[in-house]
Scaffold this active site. Structure first.
Site, short mmCIF file in Angstrom:
data_model
loop_
_atom_site.label_atom_id
_atom_site.label_comp_id
_atom_site.label_asym_id
_atom_site.label_seq_id
_atom_site.Cartn_x
_atom_site.Cartn_y
_atom_site.Cartn_z
N HIS A 141 -1.77 0.39 7.51
CA HIS A 141 -2.31 0.74 6.19
C HIS A 141 -2.05 2.22 5.91
O HIS A 141 -1.78 3.01 6.82
CB HIS A 141 -3.81 0.45 6.15
CG HIS A 141 -4.40 0.45 4.78
ND1 HIS A 141 -3.79 -0.18 3.71
CD2 HIS A 141 -5.53 1.02 4.27
CE1 HIS A 141 -4.53 -0.03 2.63
NE2 HIS A 141 -5.59 0.71 2.94
N CYS A 146 0.82 -1.21 0.00
CA CYS A 146 0.00 0.00 0.00
C CYS A 146 0.86 1.27 0.00
O CYS A 146 0.52 2.27 -0.66
CB CYS A 146 -0.95 0.01 1.19
SG CYS A 146 -0.13 -0.12 2.80
N ASP A 152 -8.12 4.59 -1.86
CA ASP A 152 -7.53 3.49 -1.09
C ASP A 152 -6.88 2.49 -2.06
O ASP A 152 -7.55 2.00 -2.98
CB ASP A 152 -8.63 2.79 -0.28
CG ASP A 152 -8.07 1.81 0.74
OD1 ASP A 152 -6.89 1.43 0.63
OD2 ASP A 152 -8.82 1.44 1.66
#
Length: 619
Positions: A532, A397, A553
């Site tokens: 995250h 991520c 996201d």
């Protein structure tokens, strides 16, 4: 059947008659016929007469000597020779052979308390105890000159026997008194005097202790010596660690302590043993802590991709191999995709398979026609969305958010000079760029944490790695740390206010009210929390004043993001982009904001200051 001549009681055996006479008459009713002394035993009476009245002549009204048994007791008489005297004889009457009172002899009473010969016959020559019926006694009426030789000899012995001990006894027996009976605790003897009983018991003890000492010397002659024999009545204590016997508890304690001090019985003294046990417990505790720490470290390595399982390339290949094994991909397609991946890795440019373009433009069009309840909307410069692929799922991520940021910087003229590469780099290339920044002196602590290596791993990156990467490119950046919640329910309203100030900067100089929809030339914000990261591409403010972040996201798939491009699905897709304060409840958030280009001096200063990175803490 035998009859007592004193009280007339009948008994069956001679032994019972002896006991009866001893207990009922001799020990209780004996008295001196020459004075007022009474209440004494037969032996004491004999001793008293021979000591206090040696010159007196006894008549038939005197004392009769009747001794029918044979075993000598400690008082001078044998248990079978205890005297038996009729009440009439002691009262002064005469005893004849038929049972009447007859004069008797007293010459047998000497200073040795009337001891008898071995055969049980009185020394005075009186009748034998084997005779039945009353024994006639002989009167002694002679003067001292006419007495028999045996009588005179006994008298002389009586005169020489007077010692200091006998004088004390004579003084004690000279006055009439009444004494109780005392039983020996070790045999069946009954004494009328406590002093006699004491002497008798002492004889018992001496015999018993001498027998014990002899037995002990016979059992352990090597352990004991004559000089170490114990005193009468003293206990012998045996060492619990060897066979040595000590005479007292203090000697035994010293002996056992020698065992402990010299290590013959235990590993050491009490202090040494306690220290040893403590050291063993401490060592075991440290081993358990080290084992637990190693297990936790392995879990962290696995979680952050530092366990040596390979990086982007290895994960992509394994994913495609499982797809082929499961029938979801053919062999031809596998080789084709593998070749494309190898080409992308060689060039360092992302293959754009996960990219979605025009996302911010689609949001701008949506807010122009919809959402009449929104008062103001601020959007960043146009940004592409990059989602995770099969090669970086679960750990990529941070790299995907950097790709989103770079896609926006390529559209801003200010940052074109800093970006040497005109295309968005691939994840392995981004890992290599961060390693180059570490080698240039940026963030030495972060470099040490990752052991100076990211390529070929699945390591997670965060805000500090993004900051180091931007600084190495000559782009100014800052880290803002919202280290604790600032609102009710663990919310972060200060974070929303700071994002609003960031997007409202270009319109501060304007005196007019800002328009309802504004698309700025600002790059998106990198938002990091535990586990995250996401990218903030805009902010909307409701008419009631509530703020809402617009977030892209990397965890959202490309198909879900492309729904923003369709008028039919944009309303539903925007719901996944909006993030209200109730949706951000992690304990800590960090924001990386791009704020210009660094000069050479500023870049060098930033590199020097990165030895200890300090974020701006709010609040």
């Amino acid at each position: 059947m035998l009859t007592c001549h004193i009280c007339g009681e009948e008994v069956l055996l001679a032994e019972d008659m002896k006991t009866h006479l001893l207990l009922s008459h001799l020990e209780n009713d004996m008295r001196c016929p020459l004075c007022s002394l009474s209440g004494v035993s037969y032996d004491e009476l004999c001793f008293h007469i021979s000591s206090a009245h040696p010159e007196q002549q006894l008549t038939a009204q005197g004392v009769a000597d009747f001794t029918p048994s044979s075993a000598v007791t400690d008082t001078g008489l044998t248990e079978s020779q205890e005297p038996q005297t009729s009440q009439s004889c002691l009262a002064g009457g005469s005893c004849d052979p038929a049972g009447g009172a007859t004069p008797t002899c007293a010459s047998g009473l000497t200073t040795d308390s009337g001891r008898l010969q071995q055969n049980g016959t009185p020394e005075s020559g009186c009748s034998s105890p084997s005779q039945t019926g009353p024994i006639p006694l002989t009167l002694i009426s002679q003067s001292p000159e006419t007495r028999p030789e045996s009588v005179r000899q006994r008298q002389e012995d009586s005169d020489g026997f007077k010692s200091e001990h006998n004088k004390a006894k004579q003084k004690r027996l000279s006055s009439p008194r009444k004494e109780k009976l005392f039983s020996c605790p070790m045999c069946a003897l009954v004494c009328s005097s406590c002093f006699i009983l004491q002497e008798h018991v002492e004889l018992h003890l001496e015999e018993q202790h001498s027998a014990e000492g002899a037995a002990l010397e016979a059992c352990s002659p090597a352990m004991t010596s004559p000089s170490s024999s114990h005193v009468s009545g003293e206990k012998r204590l045996e060492c619990p660690m060897c066979s040595v016997v000590c005479s007292d508890s203090f000697s035994l304690q010293e002996h056992v302590e020698l065992h402990l001090d010299h290590g013959t019985g235990s590993p050491g003294s009490d202090l040494q043993l306690a220290t040893q046990l403590q050291q063993e417990e401490e060592q075991r505790r440290r081993q358990e802590e080290a084992q637990l720490e190693a297990e936790e470290f392995k879990k962290l390595q696995r979680q952050f991709g530092l366990d040596g399982r390979g990086g982007y390339r290895r994960q992509m290949e394994r994913t495609m191999e499982r797809a082929v094994a499961g029938g979801r991909m053919g062999p031809a397609e596998f080789h084709c995709k593998r070749a494309e991946m190898m080409e992308s890795l060689a060039s360092g440019v992302d293959d754009n398979r996960t990219r979605t373009q025009g996302v911010v433009t689609a949001l701008y069009e949506y807010y122009q026609t919809e959402c009449r309840d929104v008062a103001h909307v601020w959007l960043s410069a146009d940004t592409d969305h990059y989602c995770s692929s099969a090669g970086d799922k679960g750990w990529g991520c941070g790299y995907r958010n950097f790709q989103m940021l770079v896609s926006c910087l390529h559209r801003i003229d200010m940052y074109l000079t800093c970006l040497q590469e005109k295309a968005v780099p691939s994840i392995p290339r981004v890992q290599g760029m961060i390693e180059e920044a570490w080698r240039g002196g940026l963030d030495p602590q972060g470099a040490s944490h990752f052991n100076q290596r990211l390529q070929g791993t699945r390591a997670w990156i965060g805000a500090t790695e993004i900051y180091s990467l931007l600084t190495s490119l000559g782009i100014s950046a800052r880290i803002i740390d919202f280290h604790q919640p600032t609102g009710p329910g663990d919310t972060h309203p200060r974070l929303f206010d700071w994002v609003k100030q960031y997007f409202c900067q270009p319109s501060r100089s304007s005196s007019r009210l800002p328009p309802r929809l504004i698309q700025t030339s600002l790059p998106p914000l990198y938002l990091q929390h535990q586990g995250h990261s996401r990218s903030i591409v805009g902010l909307e403010q409701k008419k009631n004043g509530n703020l809402c972040l617009l977030v892209l996201d990397p965890g959202s798939s490309a198909s879900d993001t492309r729904k923003l491009m369709s008028r039919n699905t944009v309303s539903t897709a925007v719901r996944h982009v909006r993030k209200f304060p109730g949706s951000l409840k992690h304990k800590q958030y960090q924001v990386v904001a791009v704020q210009g280009v660094l000069t050479a001096e500023e870049k060098q200063r930033s590199i020097l200051n990165s030895g200890m990175l300090c974020a701006e803490r709010i609040p």
